[in-house]
Design a protein around this motif. Structure first.
Motif, PDB file in Angstrom:
ATOM      1  N   LEU A 292      -0.113   9.650   2.597  1.00  0.00           N
ATOM      2  CA  LEU A 292      -1.527   9.382   2.859  1.00  0.00           C
ATOM      3  C   LEU A 292      -2.276  10.681   3.167  1.00  0.00           C
ATOM      4  O   LEU A 292      -3.382  10.922   2.663  1.00  0.00           O
ATOM      5  CB  LEU A 292      -1.628   8.423   4.046  1.00  0.00           C
ATOM      6  CG  LEU A 292      -2.864   7.564   4.201  1.00  0.00           C
ATOM      7  CD1 LEU A 292      -3.043   6.656   2.994  1.00  0.00           C
ATOM      8  CD2 LEU A 292      -2.755   6.724   5.472  1.00  0.00           C
ATOM      9  N   THR A 293      -1.654  11.524   3.989  1.00  0.00           N
ATOM     10  CA  THR A 293      -2.295  12.775   4.394  1.00  0.00           C
ATOM     11  C   THR A 293      -2.467  13.711   3.203  1.00  0.00           C
ATOM     12  O   THR A 293      -3.525  14.339   3.033  1.00  0.00           O
ATOM     13  CB  THR A 293      -1.469  13.463   5.502  1.00  0.00           C
ATOM     14  OG1 THR A 293      -1.292  12.539   6.574  1.00  0.00           O
ATOM     15  CG2 THR A 293      -2.173  14.704   6.026  1.00  0.00           C
TER      16      THR A 293
ATOM     17  N   ILE B 260     -10.987   7.823   6.311  1.00  0.00           N
ATOM     18  CA  ILE B 260     -11.443   6.495   6.745  1.00  0.00           C
ATOM     19  C   ILE B 260     -11.235   5.485   5.613  1.00  0.00           C
ATOM     20  O   ILE B 260     -10.890   4.331   5.848  1.00  0.00           O
ATOM     21  CB  ILE B 260     -12.940   6.536   7.137  1.00  0.00           C
ATOM     22  CG1 ILE B 260     -13.138   7.451   8.344  1.00  0.00           C
ATOM     23  CG2 ILE B 260     -13.480   5.132   7.421  1.00  0.00           C
ATOM     24  CD1 ILE B 260     -14.594   7.763   8.634  1.00  0.00           C
ATOM     25  N   PHE B 261     -11.424   5.948   4.389  1.00  0.00           N
ATOM     26  CA  PHE B 261     -11.419   5.039   3.237  1.00  0.00           C
ATOM     27  C   PHE B 261     -10.071   4.956   2.515  1.00  0.00           C
ATOM     28  O   PHE B 261      -9.749   3.936   1.910  1.00  0.00           O
ATOM     29  CB  PHE B 261     -12.510   5.445   2.248  1.00  0.00           C
ATOM     30  CG  PHE B 261     -13.883   5.438   2.864  1.00  0.00           C
ATOM     31  CD1 PHE B 261     -14.530   4.241   3.119  1.00  0.00           C
ATOM     32  CD2 PHE B 261     -14.507   6.626   3.219  1.00  0.00           C
ATOM     33  CE1 PHE B 261     -15.794   4.229   3.722  1.00  0.00           C
ATOM     34  CE2 PHE B 261     -15.759   6.631   3.821  1.00  0.00           C
ATOM     35  CZ  PHE B 261     -16.403   5.424   4.074  1.00  0.00           C
ATOM     36  N   ILE B 262      -9.304   6.029   2.532  1.00  0.00           N
ATOM     37  CA  ILE B 262      -8.023   6.026   1.813  1.00  0.00           C
ATOM     38  C   ILE B 262      -6.954   5.458   2.742  1.00  0.00           C
ATOM     39  O   ILE B 262      -6.598   6.075   3.741  1.00  0.00           O
ATOM     40  CB  ILE B 262      -7.642   7.446   1.339  1.00  0.00           C
ATOM     41  CG1 ILE B 262      -8.658   7.952   0.329  1.00  0.00           C
ATOM     42  CG2 ILE B 262      -6.244   7.464   0.741  1.00  0.00           C
ATOM     43  CD1 ILE B 262      -8.440   9.378  -0.138  1.00  0.00           C
ATOM     44  N   ARG B 263      -6.454   4.274   2.421  1.00  0.00           N
ATOM     45  CA  ARG B 263      -5.457   3.625   3.276  1.00  0.00           C
ATOM     46  C   ARG B 263      -4.180   3.311   2.503  1.00  0.00           C
ATOM     47  O   ARG B 263      -3.326   2.574   2.985  1.00  0.00           O
ATOM     48  CB  ARG B 263      -6.005   2.334   3.887  1.00  0.00           C
ATOM     49  CG  ARG B 263      -7.291   2.488   4.640  1.00  0.00           C
ATOM     50  CD  ARG B 263      -7.310   3.627   5.649  1.00  0.00           C
ATOM     51  NE  ARG B 263      -6.431   3.456   6.771  1.00  0.00           N
ATOM     52  CZ  ARG B 263      -6.192   4.397   7.682  1.00  0.00           C
ATOM     53  NH1 ARG B 263      -6.746   5.577   7.575  1.00  0.00           N
ATOM     54  NH2 ARG B 263      -5.387   4.171   8.691  1.00  0.00           N
TER      55      ARG B 263
ATOM     56  N   MET C  87       5.686  13.729  10.173  1.00  0.00           N
ATOM     57  CA  MET C  87       5.272  12.353   9.871  1.00  0.00           C
ATOM     58  C   MET C  87       6.324  11.623   9.051  1.00  0.00           C
ATOM     59  O   MET C  87       7.171  12.256   8.419  1.00  0.00           O
ATOM     60  CB  MET C  87       3.966  12.369   9.053  1.00  0.00           C
ATOM     61  CG  MET C  87       2.761  12.849   9.812  1.00  0.00           C
ATOM     62  SD  MET C  87       1.358  12.965   8.672  1.00  0.00           S
ATOM     63  CE  MET C  87       0.092  13.543   9.798  1.00  0.00           C
ATOM     64  N   ASP C  88       6.218  10.280   9.030  1.00  0.00           N
ATOM     65  CA  ASP C  88       7.082   9.534   8.126  1.00  0.00           C
ATOM     66  C   ASP C  88       6.482   9.580   6.706  1.00  0.00           C
ATOM     67  O   ASP C  88       5.374  10.090   6.508  1.00  0.00           O
ATOM     68  CB  ASP C  88       7.311   8.094   8.604  1.00  0.00           C
ATOM     69  CG  ASP C  88       6.052   7.262   8.624  1.00  0.00           C
ATOM     70  OD1 ASP C  88       5.233   7.374   7.691  1.00  0.00           O
ATOM     71  OD2 ASP C  88       5.863   6.467   9.564  1.00  0.00           O
TER      72      ASP C  88
ATOM     73  N   ARG D 138       0.828  -1.209   0.000  1.00  0.00           N
ATOM     74  CA  ARG D 138       0.000   0.000   0.000  1.00  0.00           C
ATOM     75  C   ARG D 138       0.859   1.255   0.000  1.00  0.00           C
ATOM     76  O   ARG D 138       0.359   2.369   0.098  1.00  0.00           O
ATOM     77  CB  ARG D 138      -0.931   0.003   1.229  1.00  0.00           C
ATOM     78  CG  ARG D 138      -2.068  -1.007   1.136  1.00  0.00           C
ATOM     79  CD  ARG D 138      -3.045  -0.896   2.299  1.00  0.00           C
ATOM     80  NE  ARG D 138      -2.497  -1.418   3.529  1.00  0.00           N
ATOM     81  CZ  ARG D 138      -2.139  -0.680   4.576  1.00  0.00           C
ATOM     82  NH1 ARG D 138      -2.269   0.621   4.528  1.00  0.00           N
ATOM     83  NH2 ARG D 138      -1.647  -1.232   5.664  1.00  0.00           N
ATOM     84  N   HIS D 139       2.173   1.056  -0.060  1.00  0.00           N
ATOM     85  CA  HIS D 139       3.085   2.193  -0.111  1.00  0.00           C
ATOM     86  C   HIS D 139       4.352   1.782  -0.849  1.00  0.00           C
ATOM     87  O   HIS D 139       4.885   0.693  -0.605  1.00  0.00           O
ATOM     88  CB  HIS D 139       3.434   2.650   1.312  1.00  0.00           C
ATOM     89  CG  HIS D 139       4.437   3.765   1.356  1.00  0.00           C
ATOM     90  ND1 HIS D 139       4.180   5.014   0.832  1.00  0.00           N
ATOM     91  CD2 HIS D 139       5.702   3.824   1.849  1.00  0.00           C
ATOM     92  CE1 HIS D 139       5.247   5.778   1.016  1.00  0.00           C
ATOM     93  NE2 HIS D 139       6.179   5.089   1.619  1.00  0.00           N
ATOM     94  N   ASP D 140       4.781   2.644  -1.762  1.00  0.00           N
ATOM     95  CA  ASP D 140       6.052   2.426  -2.446  1.00  0.00           C
ATOM     96  C   ASP D 140       7.127   3.225  -1.715  1.00  0.00           C
ATOM     97  O   ASP D 140       6.973   4.439  -1.540  1.00  0.00           O
ATOM     98  CB  ASP D 140       5.965   2.896  -3.913  1.00  0.00           C
ATOM     99  CG  ASP D 140       5.009   2.035  -4.717  1.00  0.00           C
ATOM    100  OD1 ASP D 140       4.887   0.837  -4.407  1.00  0.00           O
ATOM    101  OD2 ASP D 140       4.368   2.564  -5.647  1.00  0.00           O
TER     102      ASP D 140
END
Lengths: 69, 131
Positions: free
Chosen positions: B75-76, B124-127, B68-69, A37-39
């Motif tokens: 993601l953010t 909530i949905f984007i992971r 953040m990492d 889910r992450h590259d």
């Protein structure tokens, strides 16, 4: 990006938490890498390779194969 | 780093303060308007304080993201882009509907809570940080 991270981490007998601590990222980041889910950035890929003592391409196979110039 | 969405103490405290100023300012303006004592000398400073709280919230959010990492940062940003896209699209649709179709007007500041509300929903949905 496909990775052998979960397999290699298990072979080394370390948890996601431990690998996260060694590489300076969150456990969720390690989990996201293993779940594809992450590259990873090049920097993180090298940090993980150093933590596992393995070449980067053993953990993250080059998705572009042997496309030479 | 803690489980769930990562946040620093500075982010939590800053967010609470900024939202308190926002809501208190909004309540004061509504109260003053309903009470008939809303003057420019009261309205403008309160509006500027509210605006400062909005700017402040984005500053604490930016600082939180910077800490953040790379996974959480990706993601953010993804959640932020989706939330901004949806919020702006809703406002554009409403704006045209208001101007040309007689739909009632809404205050522009709605976009601010709308954006953060949408951010909360899409997070909530984007992971995945992947495109």
């Amino acid at each position: 990006m496909k990775s052998r991270l979960r397999l290699l981490r298990a072979e080394h007998g370390i948890t996601q938490e431990e690998l996260a601590r060694r590489t300076g990222v969150s456990r969720q980041a390690i989990n996201a890498l293993e779940a594809e889910r992450h590259d990873p950035s090049l920097d993180l890929a090298y940090r993980i390779a150093a933590a596992l003592g393995a070449p980067v391409e053993l953990i993250f196979p080059n998705p572009h194969g042997d496309r030479s110039i | 780093m803690a489980e769930g969405w990562p946040s620093t103490r500075a982010y939590v405290v800053g967010s609470i303060l900024n939202w308190l100023f926002f809501l208190a300012g909004l309540a004061l303006l509504v109260w003053a308007q309903l009470g008939g004592f809303l003057t420019p000398w009261l309205g403008w400073p309160v509006a500027l304080v509210i605006t400062a709280s909005v700017l402040g919230q984005f500053i604490v959010a930016y600082r939180s993201i910077a800490a953040m990492d790379e996974y959480w940062r990706g993601l953010t940003f993804k959640c932020g882009i989706v939330a901004a896209g949806v919020a702006i699209s809703i406002c554009v649709l409403w704006g045209f509907a208001n101007q040309f179709l007689g739909v009632p007007a809404y205050p522009l500041w709605i976009v601010y809570p709308l954006f953060w509300g949408l951010f909360g929903i899409v997070s909530i949905f984007i992971r995945t940080s992947r495109a």
